[in-house]
Scaffold this active site. Structure first.
Site, mmCIF file in Angstrom:
data_model
loop_
_atom_site.group_PDB
_atom_site.id
_atom_site.type_symbol
_atom_site.label_atom_id
_atom_site.label_comp_id
_atom_site.label_asym_id
_atom_site.label_seq_id
_atom_site.Cartn_x
_atom_site.Cartn_y
_atom_site.Cartn_z
ATOM 1 N N SER A 12 0.842 -1.218 0.000
ATOM 2 C CA SER A 12 0.000 0.000 0.000
ATOM 3 C C SER A 12 0.865 1.251 0.000
ATOM 4 O O SER A 12 0.518 2.252 -0.617
ATOM 5 C CB SER A 12 -0.975 0.004 1.183
ATOM 6 O OG SER A 12 -0.300 0.246 2.389
ATOM 7 N N ILE A 85 19.092 -5.481 4.626
ATOM 8 C CA ILE A 85 19.788 -5.056 3.398
ATOM 9 C C ILE A 85 21.256 -5.448 3.547
ATOM 10 O O ILE A 85 21.903 -5.076 4.530
ATOM 11 C CB ILE A 85 19.670 -3.524 3.226
ATOM 12 C CG1 ILE A 85 18.202 -3.108 3.095
ATOM 13 C CG2 ILE A 85 20.472 -3.054 2.022
ATOM 14 C CD1 ILE A 85 17.513 -3.600 1.826
ATOM 15 N N ASN A 99 13.991 4.164 4.513
ATOM 16 C CA ASN A 99 13.020 3.227 5.085
ATOM 17 C C ASN A 99 11.981 4.009 5.887
ATOM 18 O O ASN A 99 12.226 5.127 6.320
ATOM 19 C CB ASN A 99 13.724 2.228 6.011
ATOM 20 C CG ASN A 99 12.760 1.162 6.534
ATOM 21 O OD1 ASN A 99 11.891 0.690 5.811
ATOM 22 N ND2 ASN A 99 12.901 0.822 7.807
ATOM 23 N N HIS A 101 9.477 3.516 9.238
ATOM 24 C CA HIS A 101 9.182 2.666 10.393
ATOM 25 C C HIS A 101 7.886 3.185 11.014
ATOM 26 O O HIS A 101 7.762 4.401 11.246
ATOM 27 C CB HIS A 101 10.339 2.714 11.403
ATOM 28 C CG HIS A 101 10.128 1.790 12.550
ATOM 29 N ND1 HIS A 101 10.252 0.417 12.432
ATOM 30 C CD2 HIS A 101 9.761 2.023 13.835
ATOM 31 C CE1 HIS A 101 9.974 -0.144 13.605
ATOM 32 N NE2 HIS A 101 9.667 0.809 14.462
ATOM 33 N N ASP A 142 16.979 0.085 11.820
ATOM 34 C CA ASP A 142 16.267 1.283 12.313
ATOM 35 C C ASP A 142 17.202 2.297 12.946
ATOM 36 O O ASP A 142 16.829 2.989 13.892
ATOM 37 C CB ASP A 142 15.203 0.874 13.352
ATOM 38 C CG ASP A 142 14.134 0.000 12.713
ATOM 39 O OD1 ASP A 142 13.529 -0.805 13.430
ATOM 40 O OD2 ASP A 142 13.941 0.121 11.489
#
Ligand code: GRF
Length: 187
Positions: A12, A85, A99, A101, A142
């Site tokens: 999405s 990755i 990215n 989160h 992260d």
């Protein structure tokens, strides 16, 4: 500028990014990569006429193949990509892998904190707010520099699913815009 979106699931976020850049002359989604041959995101690629590649664990270990497949790509955007990755890719795309989160890092981040696990943890902690963090990707989960954060207020009776949908709405609105402003900062 050519974007490759990496996604493992329904996509999405990939759809909202594709929609946002559809008529953009400068920036386009050129490739969609998934580790999962049955990921919904590959249907999106087909529907949108965007090239797609399935890169499972074995393929991702073949750095020559992967780097040549990404030769024309400027920016890699992770949108619900559930694999680590590899270091060779982080080095080849230094400060050019982004990215998202679904929480306000550094809280609720790190290994195992993905998808619903995040919202369940936020709920259990009785947080008054949650949100998104868009960040650069480095070797640690992260951990890269934050590019953007947005918050949403939570009600005490919000279920983890309701938290997830409040956060997803932020993702769909802000991710494409954060990508666009990061790309403009590179010029
Ligand atoms: C989103 O919640 C995102 O925050 C996380 O994975 C999910 C991807 O959802 N990284 P979708 O596949 O883009 O719908």
């Amino acid at each position: 500028m050519k974007i490759a979106i990496f996604a493992s699931g329904r996509g999405s976020n990939a759809q909202s990014i594709v929609d946002y850049f559809k008529y953009n002359e400068e920036i386009k989604v050129d490739l969609i990569v998934s580790n999962n041959a049955s990921a919904g995101v590959l249907e999106i690629a087909k529907k949108e006429g965007i090239s797609s590649l399935v890169m499972n664990k074995t393929v991702m270990e073949d750095d020559q193949y992967v780097l040549s497949a990404l030769e024309s790509i400027d920016i890699i955007v992770l949108a619900g990509y559930m694999r680590k990755i590899p270091a060779y890719l982080i080095q080849a795309f230094k400060d050019r892998i982004i990215n998202i989160h679904p929480a306000l890092l550094p809280k609720f981040g790190g290994k195992g904190m993905y998808g619903m696990n995040v919202h369940v943890a936020v709920k259990e902690q009785g947080e008054k707010e949650s949100g998104i963090t868009i960040h650069l990707v480095d070797e640690v989960y992260d951990n890269g520099a934050y590019l953007f954060q947005a918050k949403v207020a939570l009600d005490t009776e919000d279920t983890a699913e309701e938290i997830a949908s409040k956060v997803l709405a932020l993702e769909h609105f802000h991710y494409p815009r954060a990508i666009e402003s990061y790309i403009s900062s590179l010029k």
